[in-house]
Design a protein around this motif. Structure first.
Motif, PDB file in Angstrom:
ATOM      1  N   ALA A  17      -7.716  13.579  -6.302  1.00 10.76           N
ATOM      2  CA  ALA A  17      -8.989  13.204  -5.681  1.00 10.76           C
ATOM      3  C   ALA A  17      -9.100  13.687  -4.231  1.00 10.76           C
ATOM      4  O   ALA A  17     -10.112  13.441  -3.574  1.00 10.76           O
ATOM      5  N   GLY A  18      -8.061  14.359  -3.727  1.00 12.56           N
ATOM      6  CA  GLY A  18      -8.095  14.869  -2.359  1.00 12.56           C
ATOM      7  C   GLY A  18      -7.868  13.809  -1.301  1.00 12.56           C
ATOM      8  O   GLY A  18      -8.251  13.992  -0.141  1.00 12.56           O
ATOM      9  N   LYS A  19      -7.241  12.698  -1.670  1.00 13.96           N
ATOM     10  CA  LYS A  19      -7.009  11.613  -0.718  1.00 13.96           C
ATOM     11  C   LYS A  19      -5.724  11.851   0.081  1.00 13.96           C
ATOM     12  O   LYS A  19      -4.749  12.382  -0.429  1.00 13.96           O
ATOM     13  N   VAL A  20      -5.756  11.418   1.321  1.00 16.85           N
ATOM     14  CA  VAL A  20      -4.554  11.443   2.151  1.00 16.85           C
ATOM     15  C   VAL A  20      -3.755  10.193   1.801  1.00 16.85           C
ATOM     16  O   VAL A  20      -4.277   9.082   1.836  1.00 16.85           O
ATOM     17  N   THR A  21      -2.496  10.385   1.450  1.00 17.38           N
ATOM     18  CA  THR A  21      -1.620   9.281   1.080  1.00 17.38           C
ATOM     19  C   THR A  21      -0.435   9.239   2.042  1.00 17.38           C
ATOM     20  O   THR A  21      -0.209  10.191   2.793  1.00 17.38           O
ATOM     21  N   MET A  22       0.322   8.168   1.981  1.00 14.91           N
ATOM     22  CA  MET A  22       1.493   8.066   2.856  1.00 14.91           C
ATOM     23  C   MET A  22       2.525   9.154   2.577  1.00 14.91           C
ATOM     24  O   MET A  22       3.082   9.706   3.529  1.00 14.91           O
TER      25      MET A  22
ATOM     26  N   GLN B 279       0.831  -1.204   0.000  1.00 11.20           N
ATOM     27  CA  GLN B 279       0.000   0.000   0.000  1.00 11.20           C
ATOM     28  C   GLN B 279       0.865   1.254   0.000  1.00 11.20           C
ATOM     29  O   GLN B 279       0.566   2.218  -0.709  1.00 11.20           O
ATOM     30  N   ILE B 280       1.929   1.250   0.774  1.00  9.51           N
ATOM     31  CA  ILE B 280       2.824   2.402   0.803  1.00  9.51           C
ATOM     32  C   ILE B 280       3.454   2.600  -0.571  1.00  9.51           C
ATOM     33  O   ILE B 280       3.482   3.715  -1.099  1.00  9.51           O
ATOM     34  N   SER B 281       3.955   1.517  -1.166  1.00 10.09           N
ATOM     35  CA  SER B 281       4.568   1.653  -2.492  1.00 10.09           C
ATOM     36  C   SER B 281       3.531   2.000  -3.545  1.00 10.09           C
ATOM     37  O   SER B 281       3.843   2.676  -4.525  1.00 10.09           O
TER      38      SER B 281
ATOM     39  N   GLY C 204      11.501  14.949   0.840  1.00  7.76           N
ATOM     40  CA  GLY C 204      11.937  13.647   1.342  1.00  7.76           C
ATOM     41  C   GLY C 204      10.805  12.723   1.760  1.00  7.76           C
ATOM     42  O   GLY C 204      11.055  11.616   2.233  1.00  7.76           O
ATOM     43  N   ALA C 205       9.562  13.149   1.565  1.00  4.90           N
ATOM     44  CA  ALA C 205       8.423  12.319   1.977  1.00  4.90           C
ATOM     45  C   ALA C 205       8.346  11.027   1.168  1.00  4.90           C
ATOM     46  O   ALA C 205       8.045   9.962   1.721  1.00  4.90           O
ATOM     47  N   VAL C 206       8.633  11.110  -0.118  1.00  3.65           N
ATOM     48  CA  VAL C 206       8.581   9.906  -0.959  1.00  3.65           C
ATOM     49  C   VAL C 206       9.714   8.960  -0.576  1.00  3.65           C
ATOM     50  O   VAL C 206       9.500   7.752  -0.437  1.00  3.65           O
TER      51      VAL C 206
END
Length: 131
Positions: free
Chosen positions: A38-43, A6-8, A85-87
């Motif tokens: 889509a305005g989604k919160v992602t890792m 899911q993170i990847s 550096g978040a990615v």
């Protein structure tokens, strides 16, 4: 492995992902930053909370939260998530989770085709990359 995948997947979404189309070309399987659009919160967005000054993360969230940002704003948001550096933090978290999950299993499982494939699935979950 599921969480690592899911993170990847969030990273792949941010960067975009393609696959062979059968005719020698490539088809996009994930268009760049669909989740941000889509305005989604992602890792990557979650990791950015710890990496960006509060006013920058607030501005970033206000840009993407309603799912109505234009292409330039989405591209700038994706760049900011890469640059801060978040990615990279997501890639490291994904790799670390698979390694931690595999470590106790490594000595318990016999070296069989199935155990090798299970470990390979973990590696795939972490190392999928855009083309």
């Amino acid at each position: 492995v599921g969480l690592a995948f899911q993170i990847s997947d969030d990273v792949a979404d941010l960067r975009g992902l393609s696959a062979p189309d059968g005719d020698g070309g490539r088809d996009a399987t994930k268009h760049m930053a669909e989740d941000l659009r889509a305005g989604k919160v992602t890792m990557p967005l979650a990791h950015a909370v710890a990496l960006l000054p509060s006013h920058e993360i607030t501005d970033l969230w206000h840009t993407v939260r309603d799912g109505e940002a234009d292409e330039a704003a989405i591209a700038a948001a994706a760049t900011k998530l890469e640059d801060c550096g978040a990615v990279a933090a997501c890639v490291e978290e994904s790799r670390s989770r698979v390694d931690q999950a595999w470590k106790p299993l490594h000595d318990l499982l016999p070296c069989t085709w199935a155990s090798i494939m299970m470990r390979a699935l973990g590696a795939y979950a972490v190392h999928r990359e855009r083309e």
